[in-house]
Structures are given as C-alpha cells and as structure tokens.
Design a protein around this motif. Structure first.
Motif, mmCIF file in Angstrom:
data_model
loop_
_atom_site.group_PDB
_atom_site.id
_atom_site.type_symbol
_atom_site.label_atom_id
_atom_site.label_comp_id
_atom_site.label_asym_id
_atom_site.label_seq_id
_atom_site.Cartn_x
_atom_site.Cartn_y
_atom_site.Cartn_z
ATOM 1 N N TRP A 130 -4.254 -16.289 -6.156
ATOM 2 C CA TRP A 130 -3.915 -17.061 -4.951
ATOM 3 C C TRP A 130 -3.809 -16.133 -3.742
ATOM 4 C CZ3 TRP A 130 1.193 -16.897 -2.632
ATOM 5 C CH2 TRP A 130 1.290 -17.703 -1.497
ATOM 6 N N ARG A 131 -3.139 -15.012 -3.917
ATOM 7 C CA ARG A 131 -3.019 -14.047 -2.810
ATOM 8 C C ARG A 131 -4.397 -13.506 -2.414
ATOM 9 N NH1 ARG A 131 0.216 -14.687 0.457
ATOM 10 N NH2 ARG A 131 0.130 -12.543 1.214
ATOM 11 N N ALA A 132 -5.275 -13.339 -3.426
ATOM 12 C CA ALA A 132 -6.614 -12.818 -3.142
ATOM 13 C C ALA A 132 -7.422 -13.779 -2.283
ATOM 14 C CB ALA A 132 -7.345 -12.551 -4.462
ATOM 15 N N GLN A 133 -7.139 -15.056 -2.412
ATOM 16 C CA GLN A 133 -7.858 -16.035 -1.591
ATOM 17 C C GLN A 133 -7.378 -16.009 -0.149
ATOM 18 O OE1 GLN A 133 -7.949 -19.918 -3.582
ATOM 19 N NE2 GLN A 133 -7.926 -18.841 -5.533
ATOM 20 N N VAL A 134 -6.157 -15.547 0.033
ATOM 21 C CA VAL A 134 -5.581 -15.464 1.376
ATOM 22 C C VAL A 134 -5.866 -14.094 1.996
ATOM 23 C CG1 VAL A 134 -3.428 -15.588 2.693
ATOM 24 C CG2 VAL A 134 -3.765 -17.071 0.699
ATOM 25 N N VAL A 135 -5.712 -13.060 1.168
ATOM 26 C CA VAL A 135 -5.825 -11.681 1.653
ATOM 27 C C VAL A 135 -7.173 -11.115 1.245
ATOM 28 C CG1 VAL A 135 -4.726 -9.408 1.682
ATOM 29 C CG2 VAL A 135 -3.360 -11.445 1.248
ATOM 30 N N LEU A 228 1.539 -8.094 -5.445
ATOM 31 C CA LEU A 228 1.653 -9.394 -4.767
ATOM 32 C C LEU A 228 2.137 -9.240 -3.336
ATOM 33 C CD1 LEU A 228 3.309 -11.374 -7.719
ATOM 34 C CD2 LEU A 228 0.905 -11.335 -7.069
ATOM 35 N N ALA A 229 2.546 -8.036 -2.981
ATOM 36 C CA ALA A 229 3.094 -7.811 -1.640
ATOM 37 C C ALA A 229 2.017 -7.744 -0.557
ATOM 38 C CB ALA A 229 3.897 -6.504 -1.637
ATOM 39 N N ALA A 230 0.757 -7.640 -0.948
ATOM 40 C CA ALA A 230 -0.309 -7.500 0.056
ATOM 41 C C ALA A 230 -0.335 -8.687 1.001
ATOM 42 C CB ALA A 230 -1.657 -7.381 -0.654
ATOM 43 N N THR A 231 -0.462 -8.401 2.305
ATOM 44 C CA THR A 231 -0.516 -9.464 3.313
ATOM 45 C C THR A 231 -1.781 -9.314 4.147
ATOM 46 O OG1 THR A 231 0.769 -8.099 4.823
ATOM 47 C CG2 THR A 231 2.002 -9.692 3.508
ATOM 48 N N LYS A 232 -2.162 -10.400 4.789
ATOM 49 C CA LYS A 232 -3.421 -10.389 5.525
ATOM 50 C C LYS A 232 -3.274 -9.707 6.888
ATOM 51 C CE LYS A 232 -7.198 -13.358 6.974
ATOM 52 N NZ LYS A 232 -7.715 -14.726 7.010
ATOM 53 N N LYS A 233 -2.237 -10.123 7.662
ATOM 54 C CA LYS A 233 -2.160 -9.678 9.053
ATOM 55 C C LYS A 233 -1.647 -8.250 9.172
ATOM 56 C CE LYS A 233 -1.924 -14.225 11.154
ATOM 57 N NZ LYS A 233 -1.137 -15.192 11.914
ATOM 58 N N ARG A 234 -0.542 -7.992 8.525
ATOM 59 C CA ARG A 234 0.019 -6.631 8.602
ATOM 60 C C ARG A 234 -0.251 -5.936 7.272
ATOM 61 N NH1 ARG A 234 4.207 -9.814 10.393
ATOM 62 N NH2 ARG A 234 4.523 -9.875 12.649
ATOM 63 N N TRP A 235 -1.450 -5.389 7.126
ATOM 64 C CA TRP A 235 -1.818 -4.766 5.857
ATOM 65 C C TRP A 235 -0.893 -3.618 5.501
ATOM 66 C CZ3 TRP A 235 -2.777 0.353 5.769
ATOM 67 C CH2 TRP A 235 -3.099 0.978 6.978
ATOM 68 N N TRP A 236 -0.441 -2.911 6.545
ATOM 69 C CA TRP A 236 0.409 -1.747 6.311
ATOM 70 C C TRP A 236 1.781 -2.160 5.777
ATOM 71 C CZ3 TRP A 236 4.778 -2.168 9.170
ATOM 72 C CH2 TRP A 236 4.710 -2.970 10.326
#
Lengths: 270, 192
Positions: A130-135, A228-236
């Motif tokens: 699910w996260r991969a579809q977003v990020v 699971l912590a990976a985010t799209k906007k603030r990758w860092w």
C-alpha cells in the motif's frame, strides 16, 4: 561481532546482478515485474555465492531463505497480472507458509508464534505494498536499504554472521533501485517488489529470533516496521524515521549481547 | 560301567559349577552407562591456517555394550548447547545457525558398533548425526582399562576421528576456520 571484509565483499554480487537486471530491462521500466525480479535475483546470487545451492528441502531451515526469495520473486513477477483477490489470497498463503516452513524445524514448533508471525507478515506485506502505491521513486527503496543494512548489523551483533550477511544482500539488491529511481520517478515496489522484500525480511528476522542466540523480538518488530516509514513528500523525514527505528533495533540487539572488550577472553572477532 | 561313572562325575561337576558350559548366546554382554563426570569430548580445528584451536562439549550421555568377545555397540549423545570454547561470545556464535544451530539441532548423536582389533585396540564404526545430517564415521579407540571402583564395574576408552564440517552444513567462513575437525574423546562407563 563485526562483519569481516570478505563477508562484506560477498554481498556485492547482489547489487551487481540487481543493477544489471534493472539496466537491461529499462525499456520495460513501467512494468511492476522488474523490481521483484531484480531484488529476488540479487539476493539469490549472494546466497548461492556465499552458501552454495541448498537441496530441494534442506534440513537446515536457514537454507530455506533462498526458496522463499525465489518463490516470492516469481509471485511478484506475476502479481500485477493476477486479479487482485487472487493476488491477495496468494499473499495470505505465502504469509502462512513462510513461518510454518521455518518454525517446524524447531524440536517443539511454537504454533502460536507461527500464527502470529503469519498474521504479522501478511499485515506488513499489505502495508508495504500500500505504501509502495503511494510512495514511488526511490524513497521506499531508501527506507528498505537502511533497514536491511541495519538489520544485518543487528543480526551480526546477535552472533549471526550468515543472517547478517544475507540481510546485507537484501540491502545490496535493493540499492540499485536508488540509482534508477531519480531517472524514473514512477518506479514502484507495488504489486511485486514489496512482497519480495517482505518475505525475505520476514525470513531473516524470524530465523534470527527463533534460531539464533539473543536476537530480540523487539529488534525484529522494529525492523519490520521501519520500511513503512517512507513518505512521498518529505523523503528525508521517512528515511530519518526508518533510520531511527533501525538504529534502535541495532542498539537492542547489541544490548542483549553485551561484550566486554576490556576482557581479553571476551574480545572475540570470529 | 566306567562310562557311567565318568558321566555322573561330569554331571556333578557341571551341577556344582566347576565346569563352565558355553551359553547359546555367547559371552555375556556388559552394558555400561557413560559417566558424564569422567568423560570428555574435545574438538580441534585450525584458525586462519596459523594455529590449532581446541574446544569442548561439557555434556555427554549414552551407553555402550562390550562383549568379552570381539563386538559391542555404542550410542552416545552430546548436548550441542554445552559447547565451551572458553569465550562466551564465541560460544554464542558457535550455537548459532552459522555453526551448530543448537536451537534446531540440540543434540549430536553417534550410534554404531564396536569392533575389536589387536590387543586393546578397537574401532567404533557407525553413524554420526550432526546438524540433521547423518554420515558414516569410524573412530579408532584404545581401551584404557577396567576396574571395580566407585560404585561398580567401570571400563573406559579413548579415541578420535575426523570429519569435514562442510559435510554437515557448517560452511561459514572456510577461510577463517579449517574444514577438517578432529574429535577426541575419553569415555568412561559404569556397568549398569
């Protein structure tokens, strides 16, 4: 236990094979099957390079990690072509099979742990997908790479050189996705890649906890959650949270396996 | 008449136990239980190709049977978790899946036959099960002696045999630890 240089060098083929596959399949870069193929083949390369080919049903369940990686890669390659309910059903079957195959090797197989581990693997697999579809892009591979690299150190700290090396192989196999990510913003681990990562990582953390000495459950849980912590906007920010969780996992593993380096009888370098 | 007297005389001697008659099953088998306090098992492996390193297993159990004749049997079980290399951290590593994987394979078992050779020399030929792999091994033994002491009849052997650790799935870092491992032991048994 520090990771020796020669052990580290055996990880490199995983990155080379994964990178070569991503390079030579660049024309199909929109296809979801590239990531599971690259990660699965990369991990399998280091496994075979370091350990040789195991038998069909190895007695030593550590050797099953190759079977899991190959099977998950095959599932990942076809995942996007399957109807979603069938793909989810297969994930459920995989999630149940991995802990069962692993833990039945123990003299007294812990049935409750099998059920809990199966549920945890399925949840992490679905969440990662699910996260991969977003990020998309390379934010998620970065979080996975950080987690797998730290996991290698945590496993090594708990006296598991082999599992630590294989965790490093997972990191190395994911690494080339970071290089290709900036070139292909829509690169994704969804519908395939996430499953390979989830199955290999689950196999590593479960083997570490149930078969080795003092690899804490808390470390395994933190390492399962970190990607699971990976985010799209603030990758860092995602990378930072993943790094903090993974670092905590390493700390807990080291804390559970203290070494008094002042004592010559504890000064162990393999 | 003379034959009748001789027959009676022999019959009387047999009845009184002065003449030993061979039993149908051959010499009496003597079964000994391993005395873990007076038994030792040591292994030797080379380190980095520069030295010979010795470790041991502290818990040994089992039994062996010796006939007064030429044969017998052995069944020895070693608690793999009892490995002792004089370094706690290394013991943890030796118990891990890199080496003995003791959580999955808690015991090392040898079962085989004793075959007598010249003098006090014997061989134990049998199967060694280590890390879930079973292979034929032959150990050369010397019977040290026998005595009636400390609670019963005792006898003891010492011996050794060699294995390749890679044959048993222990392939971790062959450049650091030699593949060939020599196992040396001294076993004392107490007659049951």
């Amino acid at each position: 236990m520090p990771i020796p240089v020669d052990v580290f060098l055996e990880i490199v083929p995983a990155a080379l094979v994964s990178g070569a596959i991503l390079l030579f399949t660049w024309r199909w870069r929109e296809q979801a099957w590239r990531a599971p193929l690259a990660i699965g083949a990369g991990f399998a390369t280091t496994f075979v390079y370091a350990l040789g080919l195991p038998g069909w049903m190895p007695v030593d369940t550590t050797r099953l990690l190759l079977h899991f990686a190959v099977a998950a890669a095959v599932l990942g390659i076809v995942d996007a072509r399957l109807p979603r309910p069938l793909a989810w059903a297969l994930r459920l079957v995989f999630s149940a099979a991995v802990p069962w195959l692993l833990l039945r090797g123990l003299p007294e197989p812990p049935v409750t742990a099998m059920v809990v581990a199966a549920a945890a693997l399925f949840v992490v697999w679905m969440a990662l997908d699910w996260r991969a579809q977003v990020v998309d892009g390379w934010a998620q591979p970065l979080a996975i790479l950080i987690t797998a690299a730290a996991g290698g150190q945590a496993l090594a700290a708990a006296n598991n050189g082999l599992l630590g090396q294989l965790s490093g192989a997972l990191a190395a196999a994911v690494g080339p996705l970071l290089l290709f990510g900036p070139l292909h913003g829509r690169q994704t681990l969804a519908r395939g890649g996430a499953g390979v990562v989830a199955v290999i990582a689950a196999g590593l953390w479960m083997t570490g906890h149930f078969f080795s000495q003092n690899f804490p459950l808390s470390s395994a849980c933190l390492l399962a959650a970190a990607p699971l912590a990976a985010t799209k906007k603030r990758w860092w920010a995602g990378a930072l949270v993943a790094a903090l969780l993974a670092a905590l996992a390493v700390y807990l593993a080291m804390h559970a396996n203290p070494v008094d380096f002042g004592d010559p009888y504890e000064d162990y370098y393999n | 008449m003379h034959k009748g007297v001789a027959f009676l005389a022999v019959g009387a001697l047999v009845a009184l136990g002065f003449v030993q008659t061979p039993s149908a099953s051959g010499p009496e088998a003597m079964t000994y239980e391993v005395d873990p306090v007076h038994s030792t098992l040591v292994f030797r492996v080379t380190h980095l190709g520069v030295s010979a390193f010795y470790g041991r297993f502290n818990k040994i159990s089992g039994s062996f049977e010796t006939n007064d004749g030429d044969t017998g049997s052995v069944a020895i079980t070693i608690d793999a978790d009892s490995i002792d290399s004089n370094n706690g951290k290394r013991d943890g590593h030796l118990r891990s899946p890199d080496f003995f994987s003791t959580k999955q394979f808690p015991t090392i078992v040898f079962k085989g036959d004793l075959v007598k050779g010249e003098g006090n020399k014997y061989q134990a030929k049998g199967k060694l099960t280590l890390r879930g792999v079973t292979k034929d091994v032959t150990a050369d033994l010397t019977r040290i002696g026998s005595a009636n002491a400390m609670g019963g009849d005792r006898t003891g052997f010492e011996g050794s045999f060699r294995i390749k650790r890679s044959d048993y799935g222990m392939t971790w870092r062959p450049e650091a630890l030699g593949d060939e491992v020599t196992i040396m032991f001294g076993i004392e048994g107490l007659h049951k």
